[in-house]
Design a protein around this motif. Structure first.
Motif, PDB file in Angstrom:
ATOM      1  N   GLU A 111       0.825  -1.205   0.000  1.00  0.00           N
ATOM      2  CA  GLU A 111       0.000   0.000   0.000  1.00  0.00           C
ATOM      3  C   GLU A 111       0.864   1.262   0.000  1.00  0.00           C
ATOM      4  O   GLU A 111       0.622   2.196  -0.758  1.00  0.00           O
ATOM      5  CB  GLU A 111      -0.917  -0.023   1.218  1.00  0.00           C
ATOM      6  N   GLN A 112       1.894   1.284   0.843  1.00  0.00           N
ATOM      7  CA  GLN A 112       2.762   2.462   0.928  1.00  0.00           C
ATOM      8  C   GLN A 112       3.490   2.704  -0.393  1.00  0.00           C
ATOM      9  O   GLN A 112       3.539   3.827  -0.897  1.00  0.00           O
ATOM     10  CB  GLN A 112       3.779   2.298   2.059  1.00  0.00           C
ATOM     11  N   HIS A 113       4.038   1.649  -0.979  1.00  0.00           N
ATOM     12  CA  HIS A 113       4.812   1.829  -2.218  1.00  0.00           C
ATOM     13  C   HIS A 113       3.912   2.139  -3.413  1.00  0.00           C
ATOM     14  O   HIS A 113       4.308   2.919  -4.291  1.00  0.00           O
ATOM     15  CB  HIS A 113       5.699   0.616  -2.476  1.00  0.00           C
ATOM     16  N   LEU A 114       2.727   1.582  -3.461  1.00  0.00           N
ATOM     17  CA  LEU A 114       1.804   1.937  -4.547  1.00  0.00           C
ATOM     18  C   LEU A 114       1.385   3.396  -4.412  1.00  0.00           C
ATOM     19  O   LEU A 114       1.287   4.117  -5.415  1.00  0.00           O
ATOM     20  CB  LEU A 114       0.575   1.018  -4.542  1.00  0.00           C
ATOM     21  N   HIS A 115       1.176   3.856  -3.186  1.00  0.00           N
ATOM     22  CA  HIS A 115       0.834   5.260  -2.968  1.00  0.00           C
ATOM     23  C   HIS A 115       1.983   6.162  -3.431  1.00  0.00           C
ATOM     24  O   HIS A 115       1.755   7.183  -4.087  1.00  0.00           O
ATOM     25  CB  HIS A 115       0.498   5.507  -1.506  1.00  0.00           C
ATOM     26  N   ASP A 116       3.218   5.782  -3.111  1.00  0.00           N
ATOM     27  CA  ASP A 116       4.373   6.569  -3.548  1.00  0.00           C
ATOM     28  C   ASP A 116       4.473   6.615  -5.071  1.00  0.00           C
ATOM     29  O   ASP A 116       4.804   7.657  -5.646  1.00  0.00           O
ATOM     30  CB  ASP A 116       5.664   5.994  -2.969  1.00  0.00           C
ATOM     31  N   LEU A 117       4.170   5.511  -5.720  1.00  0.00           N
ATOM     32  CA  LEU A 117       4.175   5.484  -7.186  1.00  0.00           C
ATOM     33  C   LEU A 117       3.108   6.417  -7.745  1.00  0.00           C
ATOM     34  O   LEU A 117       3.370   7.184  -8.679  1.00  0.00           O
ATOM     35  CB  LEU A 117       3.952   4.058  -7.704  1.00  0.00           C
ATOM     36  N   LEU A 118       1.918   6.359  -7.181  1.00  0.00           N
ATOM     37  CA  LEU A 118       0.831   7.215  -7.654  1.00  0.00           C
ATOM     38  C   LEU A 118       1.131   8.691  -7.429  1.00  0.00           C
ATOM     39  O   LEU A 118       0.776   9.538  -8.242  1.00  0.00           O
ATOM     40  CB  LEU A 118      -0.488   6.855  -6.950  1.00  0.00           C
ATOM     41  N   SER A 122       8.092   7.875  -6.422  1.00  0.00           N
ATOM     42  CA  SER A 122       8.949   6.797  -6.902  1.00  0.00           C
ATOM     43  C   SER A 122       8.459   6.357  -8.275  1.00  0.00           C
ATOM     44  O   SER A 122       7.372   6.774  -8.702  1.00  0.00           O
ATOM     45  CB  SER A 122       8.970   5.623  -5.912  1.00  0.00           C
ATOM     46  N   ARG A 123       9.273   5.545  -8.944  1.00  0.00           N
ATOM     47  CA  ARG A 123       8.930   5.050 -10.280  1.00  0.00           C
ATOM     48  C   ARG A 123       9.131   3.539 -10.294  1.00  0.00           C
ATOM     49  O   ARG A 123       9.900   3.006  -9.487  1.00  0.00           O
ATOM     50  CB  ARG A 123       9.818   5.701 -11.334  1.00  0.00           C
ATOM     51  N   THR A 147      -0.031   3.209 -11.817  1.00  0.00           N
ATOM     52  CA  THR A 147       1.308   3.243 -11.231  1.00  0.00           C
ATOM     53  C   THR A 147       2.388   2.887 -12.234  1.00  0.00           C
ATOM     54  O   THR A 147       3.572   2.972 -11.919  1.00  0.00           O
ATOM     55  CB  THR A 147       1.415   2.264 -10.047  1.00  0.00           C
ATOM     56  N   GLY A 148       2.002   2.479 -13.451  1.00  0.00           N
ATOM     57  CA  GLY A 148       2.999   2.085 -14.439  1.00  0.00           C
ATOM     58  C   GLY A 148       3.515   0.684 -14.223  1.00  0.00           C
ATOM     59  O   GLY A 148       4.570   0.316 -14.730  1.00  0.00           O
ATOM     60  N   LEU A 149       2.787  -0.125 -13.475  1.00  0.00           N
ATOM     61  CA  LEU A 149       3.231  -1.479 -13.171  1.00  0.00           C
ATOM     62  C   LEU A 149       2.567  -2.550 -14.038  1.00  0.00           C
ATOM     63  O   LEU A 149       2.791  -3.726 -13.829  1.00  0.00           O
ATOM     64  CB  LEU A 149       2.953  -1.814 -11.697  1.00  0.00           C
ATOM     65  N   SER A 150       1.769  -2.145 -15.013  1.00  0.00           N
ATOM     66  CA  SER A 150       1.160  -3.150 -15.882  1.00  0.00           C
ATOM     67  C   SER A 150       2.247  -3.739 -16.776  1.00  0.00           C
ATOM     68  O   SER A 150       3.301  -3.128 -16.990  1.00  0.00           O
ATOM     69  CB  SER A 150       0.058  -2.528 -16.737  1.00  0.00           C
ATOM     70  N   ASP A 153       3.214  -1.352 -19.557  1.00  0.00           N
ATOM     71  CA  ASP A 153       4.011  -0.197 -19.134  1.00  0.00           C
ATOM     72  C   ASP A 153       5.438  -0.619 -18.775  1.00  0.00           C
ATOM     73  O   ASP A 153       6.395   0.073 -19.111  1.00  0.00           O
ATOM     74  CB  ASP A 153       3.364   0.505 -17.936  1.00  0.00           C
ATOM     75  N   LEU A 154       5.575  -1.735 -18.093  1.00  0.00           N
ATOM     76  CA  LEU A 154       6.918  -2.193 -17.730  1.00  0.00           C
ATOM     77  C   LEU A 154       7.712  -2.572 -18.979  1.00  0.00           C
ATOM     78  O   LEU A 154       8.919  -2.313 -19.044  1.00  0.00           O
ATOM     79  CB  LEU A 154       6.832  -3.376 -16.757  1.00  0.00           C
ATOM     80  N   ALA A 155       7.065  -3.172 -19.962  1.00  0.00           N
ATOM     81  CA  ALA A 155       7.757  -3.525 -21.208  1.00  0.00           C
ATOM     82  C   ALA A 155       8.203  -2.260 -21.944  1.00  0.00           C
ATOM     83  O   ALA A 155       9.324  -2.215 -22.467  1.00  0.00           O
ATOM     84  CB  ALA A 155       6.844  -4.371 -22.089  1.00  0.00           C
ATOM     85  N   ARG A 156       7.345  -1.237 -21.975  1.00  0.00           N
ATOM     86  CA  ARG A 156       7.708   0.035 -22.631  1.00  0.00           C
ATOM     87  C   ARG A 156       8.938   0.657 -21.959  1.00  0.00           C
ATOM     88  O   ARG A 156       9.737   1.308 -22.615  1.00  0.00           O
ATOM     89  CB  ARG A 156       6.540   1.016 -22.580  1.00  0.00           C
ATOM     90  N   GLN A 157       9.043   0.474 -20.663  1.00  0.00           N
ATOM     91  CA  GLN A 157      10.173   1.035 -19.934  1.00  0.00           C
ATOM     92  C   GLN A 157      11.401   0.113 -19.969  1.00  0.00           C
ATOM     93  O   GLN A 157      12.431   0.430 -19.405  1.00  0.00           O
ATOM     94  CB  GLN A 157       9.801   1.276 -18.477  1.00  0.00           C
TER      95      GLN A 157
END
Length: 160
Positions: A111-118, A122-123, A147-150, A153-157
């Protein structure tokens, strides 16, 4: 303090007075929370605007209405998650007798890290592959997109 901070303060005074009593500086806390909520609404609304395709033949007024609805939806989600928290007498995740301490800790970490991503603090690239898997394990598809974790999105990055 913005409108979100005032709303949080009013809600917490009524439903979470014990939580307010534990805060050293409520004014500063609710001012910061209001700013966080405003940022989060903006982030989610922007993400929705970018990914939402305009229907063919959409008029100016229809577009304005659609964008306002997207903003309202983002605001409602964020308020539910950060401001309009359950009353103190509601059962909390940590109070669930079916969860082990490790499961509660894992959910709190996620929860904390997903919130930071949103919030943009963080990235996805800041996390190891194993940590990204941990984050993805319990998140709903829409949250993964935001959050860019799909997988896409991860493949694009270049992270998958």
């Amino acid at each position: 303090m913005n409108q979100y901070g005032r709303l949080a303060q009013q809600h917490w005074q009524e439903f979470r007075p014990g939580s307010i009593a534990e805060i050293d500086d409520p004014e500063a806390f609710f001012t910061e929370l209001g700013g966080d909520v405003q940022d989060e609404v903006r982030i989610r609304w922007t993400a929705e605007r970018v990914t939402s395709l305009a229907p063919a033949g959409e008029s100016f007024l229809e577009r304005v209405g659609r964008l306002q609805q997207l903003r309202h939806d983002a605001e409602r989600e964020v308020l539910r998650e950060l401001v309009l928290l359950p009353a103190e007498d509601d059962v909390d995740l940590a109070d669930d007798p079916h969860l082990t301490e490790a499961e509660v800790a894992e959910e709190q970490w996620r929860e904390q890290h997903l919130h930071d991503l949103l919030a943009g603090r963080s990235r996805p690239g800041d996390f190891s592959a194993a940590e990204r898997e941990r984050l993805r394990a319990g998140a709903v598809p829409r949250l993964l997109e935001l959050t860019g974790l799909s997988d896409e999105d991860l493949a694009r990055q270049g992270l998958l």
